[in-house]
Design a protein around this motif. Sequence first.
Motif, PDB file in Angstrom:
ATOM      1  N   TRP A  81      10.352  10.203  -3.897  1.00 22.27           N
ATOM      2  CA  TRP A  81       9.423   9.794  -5.304  1.00 22.27           C
ATOM      3  C   TRP A  81      10.205   8.641  -5.596  1.00 22.27           C
ATOM      4  O   TRP A  81       9.055   8.012  -6.064  1.00 22.27           O
ATOM      5  N   GLN A  84       7.839   6.574  -3.441  1.00 25.16           N
ATOM      6  CA  GLN A  84       5.741   6.720  -3.905  1.00 25.16           C
ATOM      7  C   GLN A  84       6.119   6.060  -4.529  1.00 25.16           C
ATOM      8  O   GLN A  84       4.896   5.464  -5.118  1.00 25.16           O
ATOM      9  N   ALA A  85       6.553   5.811  -6.297  1.00 24.64           N
ATOM     10  CA  ALA A  85       6.537   4.936  -7.038  1.00 24.64           C
ATOM     11  C   ALA A  85       6.302   3.246  -6.940  1.00 24.64           C
ATOM     12  O   ALA A  85       5.639   2.911  -7.426  1.00 24.64           O
ATOM     13  N   THR A  87       5.653   2.718  -3.883  1.00 28.77           N
ATOM     14  CA  THR A  87       4.428   2.562  -3.070  1.00 28.77           C
ATOM     15  C   THR A  87       3.471   1.399  -4.239  1.00 28.77           C
ATOM     16  O   THR A  87       2.539   1.430  -4.167  1.00 28.77           O
ATOM     17  N   SER A  88       3.442   2.939  -5.101  1.00 30.69           N
ATOM     18  CA  SER A  88       1.794   2.658  -5.823  1.00 30.69           C
ATOM     19  C   SER A  88       1.880   2.033  -6.757  1.00 30.69           C
ATOM     20  O   SER A  88       1.068   0.801  -7.041  1.00 30.69           O
ATOM     21  N   LEU A  89       3.657   0.988  -7.333  1.00 30.07           N
ATOM     22  CA  LEU A  89       3.611  -0.151  -8.190  1.00 30.07           C
ATOM     23  C   LEU A  89       3.048  -1.473  -7.157  1.00 30.07           C
ATOM     24  O   LEU A  89       2.732  -2.031  -7.423  1.00 30.07           O
ATOM     25  N   ASP A  92      -1.644  -0.089  -6.122  1.00 27.18           N
ATOM     26  CA  ASP A  92      -2.305   0.841  -7.247  1.00 27.18           C
ATOM     27  C   ASP A  92      -3.283  -0.387  -8.119  1.00 27.18           C
ATOM     28  O   ASP A  92      -1.940  -1.392  -8.006  1.00 27.18           O
ATOM     29  N   GLU A  97      -2.959   3.503 -13.339  1.00 24.27           N
ATOM     30  CA  GLU A  97      -1.809   3.812 -12.363  1.00 24.27           C
ATOM     31  C   GLU A  97      -0.758   3.185 -11.775  1.00 24.27           C
ATOM     32  O   GLU A  97       0.667   4.246 -11.926  1.00 24.27           O
ATOM     33  N   LEU A  98       0.068   2.075 -12.653  1.00 26.36           N
ATOM     34  CA  LEU A  98       0.547   0.608 -12.710  1.00 26.36           C
ATOM     35  C   LEU A  98       1.574   1.188 -13.836  1.00 26.36           C
ATOM     36  O   LEU A  98       2.715   1.937 -13.635  1.00 26.36           O
ATOM     37  N   ALA A 101       3.130   4.846 -12.642  1.00 26.46           N
ATOM     38  CA  ALA A 101       4.369   4.701 -11.488  1.00 26.46           C
ATOM     39  C   ALA A 101       5.683   3.978 -12.010  1.00 26.46           C
ATOM     40  O   ALA A 101       6.813   3.871 -11.458  1.00 26.46           O
ATOM     41  N   MET A 104       7.684   7.257 -13.777  1.00 26.00           N
ATOM     42  CA  MET A 104       8.260   7.889 -12.524  1.00 26.00           C
ATOM     43  C   MET A 104       9.337   6.729 -12.281  1.00 26.00           C
ATOM     44  O   MET A 104      10.924   7.798 -11.770  1.00 26.00           O
ATOM     45  N   LEU A 105       9.794   5.366 -12.402  1.00 24.21           N
ATOM     46  CA  LEU A 105      10.454   4.673 -11.270  1.00 24.21           C
ATOM     47  C   LEU A 105      11.526   5.123 -12.585  1.00 24.21           C
ATOM     48  O   LEU A 105      12.747   5.564 -11.629  1.00 24.21           O
TER      49      LEU A 105
END
Length: 125
Positions: A81, A84-85, A87-89, A92, A97-98, A101, A104-105
């Motif tokens: 995860w 994934q976070a 990658t989103s940062l 995205d 979204e940022l 992420a 979640m990080l």
Amino acid sequence: MQISRSTALKIAAVLSVLVALIGIGLFDLPNLVLGAEKSEAPFALVLGSFTSDVLALIAAYGAWRGQKWGAVLLIVVNAFWVLQAVTSLLFDSTAAELTFAAVMLVHHAVVITLCLWRERVVSVA
């Protein structure tokens, strides 16, 4: 205040269950119901997300019971995860979204830290 390893694992389990259930309810199930053709996200991502969420639930059960395999599996799932976070940062674009992420990080880092928690031993010299 010092917490025991058992308490740390229970906190990690609860945090992971919350994230997994939110992921299943808000992302996985709606896209699984739509199927591969109508899914809003690439279907491989949907299947991978659902799999990681189910693994998180299984790992949380083990961690809650103080089992080493549960803590190890929670670390593995949260490490995934983290990827994934990150990658989103990196990729995205919207503020929402940022922000999600980034939150979640932090969550995943806290869970991993709790899974690695050790009780302090005081020696009497």
